[in-house]
Design an enzyme around this catalytic site. Structure first.
Site, PDB file in Angstrom:
ATOM      1  N   ASP A  43      40.898  51.699  42.277  1.00  0.00           N
ATOM      2  CA  ASP A  43      42.550  51.571  41.648  1.00  0.00           C
ATOM      3  C   ASP A  43      42.259  53.102  40.259  1.00  0.00           C
ATOM      4  O   ASP A  43      43.492  54.017  39.944  1.00  0.00           O
ATOM      5  CB  ASP A  43      42.778  50.932  40.679  1.00  0.00           C
ATOM      6  CG  ASP A  43      42.416  50.369  39.502  1.00  0.00           C
ATOM      7  OD1 ASP A  43      41.177  50.412  39.673  1.00  0.00           O
ATOM      8  OD2 ASP A  43      42.803  49.015  38.926  1.00  0.00           O
ATOM      9  N   SER A  44      41.137  54.162  40.944  1.00  0.00           N
ATOM     10  CA  SER A  44      41.104  54.833  39.635  1.00  0.00           C
ATOM     11  C   SER A  44      42.163  55.489  39.674  1.00  0.00           C
ATOM     12  O   SER A  44      41.614  56.919  39.336  1.00  0.00           O
ATOM     13  CB  SER A  44      39.148  55.309  40.211  1.00  0.00           C
ATOM     14  OG  SER A  44      38.711  55.835  41.301  1.00  0.00           O
ATOM     15  N   GLU A 182      29.502  47.592  36.061  1.00  0.00           N
ATOM     16  CA  GLU A 182      29.749  48.370  35.549  1.00  0.00           C
ATOM     17  C   GLU A 182      29.524  48.905  34.486  1.00  0.00           C
ATOM     18  O   GLU A 182      30.049  47.679  33.765  1.00  0.00           O
ATOM     19  CB  GLU A 182      31.582  48.743  35.622  1.00  0.00           C
ATOM     20  CG  GLU A 182      32.190  50.145  35.649  1.00  0.00           C
ATOM     21  CD  GLU A 182      33.569  51.177  35.953  1.00  0.00           C
ATOM     22  OE1 GLU A 182      33.920  49.959  36.859  1.00  0.00           O
ATOM     23  OE2 GLU A 182      33.421  51.958  35.282  1.00  0.00           O
TER      24      GLU A 182
HETATM   25  O1  KIV Z   1      38.645  51.925  40.373  1.00  0.00           O
HETATM   26  C1  KIV Z   1      37.734  52.655  40.998  1.00  0.00           C
HETATM   27  O2  KIV Z   1      37.381  52.662  41.493  1.00  0.00           O
HETATM   28  C2  KIV Z   1      36.412  51.542  40.671  1.00  0.00           C
HETATM   29  C3  KIV Z   1      34.741  52.171  40.695  1.00  0.00           C
HETATM   30  C4  KIV Z   1      34.631  52.877  39.456  1.00  0.00           C
HETATM   31  C5  KIV Z   1      34.232  51.187  40.710  1.00  0.00           C
HETATM   32  O3  KIV Z   1      36.541  50.202  39.987  1.00  0.00           O
END
Ligand code: KIV
Length: 268
Positions: A43-44, A182
């Site tokens: 969701d990044s 994280e």
């Molecule tokens: O949303 C994302 O890209 C993530 C990663 C940073 C682990 O959760």
């Protein structure tokens, strides 16, 4: 395509597991061409693709749309899709429906959700009961920025350290097949990795996790801000800007289109 069994074997044999995010057809295609072990449609994407300031505005429809596109690019790579904020918080029934949409419509192999408190453990169990593999995510969990008070390293104080460790153990018991860690101290990443049978994948969690994940745009230098845990392997943002600028200059001075770019050019 590598399987969950293979990831467990990689942990046992201490072969690092490498995960990268991908959100669309080209990033999925390039990740697969690089023979990455597994892909995360995270969701990044809210920040790196949609320009939001955090992940909280991302919807299930956004996730399905981008997971499908990444899958079209990476047809033969294990792909995990993030469950966005509020898609696994309302009820077990709603959680199962939302997880199944990421599998059926998004064509993901597994889903990821954040946190390790008891309601999250129930969510993990319920999804796993539907034969949908779950990757958990502990430490700095971006969907909790408002309760965490921003993007802060988690587990620095002893009580918080122990709480994360206990949650990691409970997540394994609940049936998750993998755990993303994280923004935590290296010592905590190491201790969790040693205590769990399932693989851990770190991002800002030091050197001792079973694998590493980076956001595609961070590792390629396509972001404005570079956190300490990121290493940039390219500077694609500058390449893009300078290429567009060069093309613009050539259009302005008449160098483009040249003879070779023209169908049936007129004689000069
Ligand atoms: O949303 C994302 O890209 C993530 C990663 C940073 C682990 O959760």
């Amino acid at each position: 395509m590598k399987s969950i069994k293979k990831f467990l074997q990689m942990k046992k044999q201490q072969e690092p597991i490498v995960m990268v995010t991908a959100y669309d057809y080209p990033s999925g295609r390039y990740a697969e061409a690089a023979e990455i072990d597994l892909i995360l449609t995270g969701d990044s994407l809210g920040m790196v693709i949609l320009g939001y300031t955090d992940t909280l505005q991302v919807t299930l429809e956004d996730m399905i749309h981008h997971t499908r596109a990444a899958r079209r690019g990476a047809t033969d790579t294990f792909l995990i899709a993030d469950m966005p904020h509020m898609s696994y918080h309302i009820s077990i029934e709603n959680t199962k429906i939302n997880a199944s949409r990421l599998i059926k419509e998004g064509r993901a192999n597994a889903v990821k959700l954040e946190g390790g408190k008891s309601s999250r453990l129930e969510a993990i169990k319920a999804i796993v009961d539907c034969e949908i593999p779950v990757c958990a995510h502990l430490g700095l969990t971006p969907q909790s920025i408002n309760t965490m008070g921003g993007y802060r390293i988690q587990g620095k104080e002893e009580a918080e350290y122990q709480a994360i460790l206990q949650q990691a153990l409970a997540i394994e018991d609940a049936g998750a097949f993998m755990l993303v860690l994280e923004g935590i101290p290296e010592r905590l990443g190491k201790e969790i990795t040693e205590k769990l049978c399932i693989p851990t994948i770190g991002i800002g969690a030091g050197r001792y996790t079973d694998g590493q994940v980076l956001v595609y745009h961070d590792l390629l230098g396509m972001c404005e801000f570079k956190p300490k845990f990121v290493k940039q392997y390219a500077n694609i943002k500058d390449e893009i800007i300078s290429s567009i600028s060069k093309w613009k200059a050539e259009v302005k001075d008449g160098t483009f289109p040249a003879q070779e770019n023209i169908y049936i050019p007129l004689e000069k």
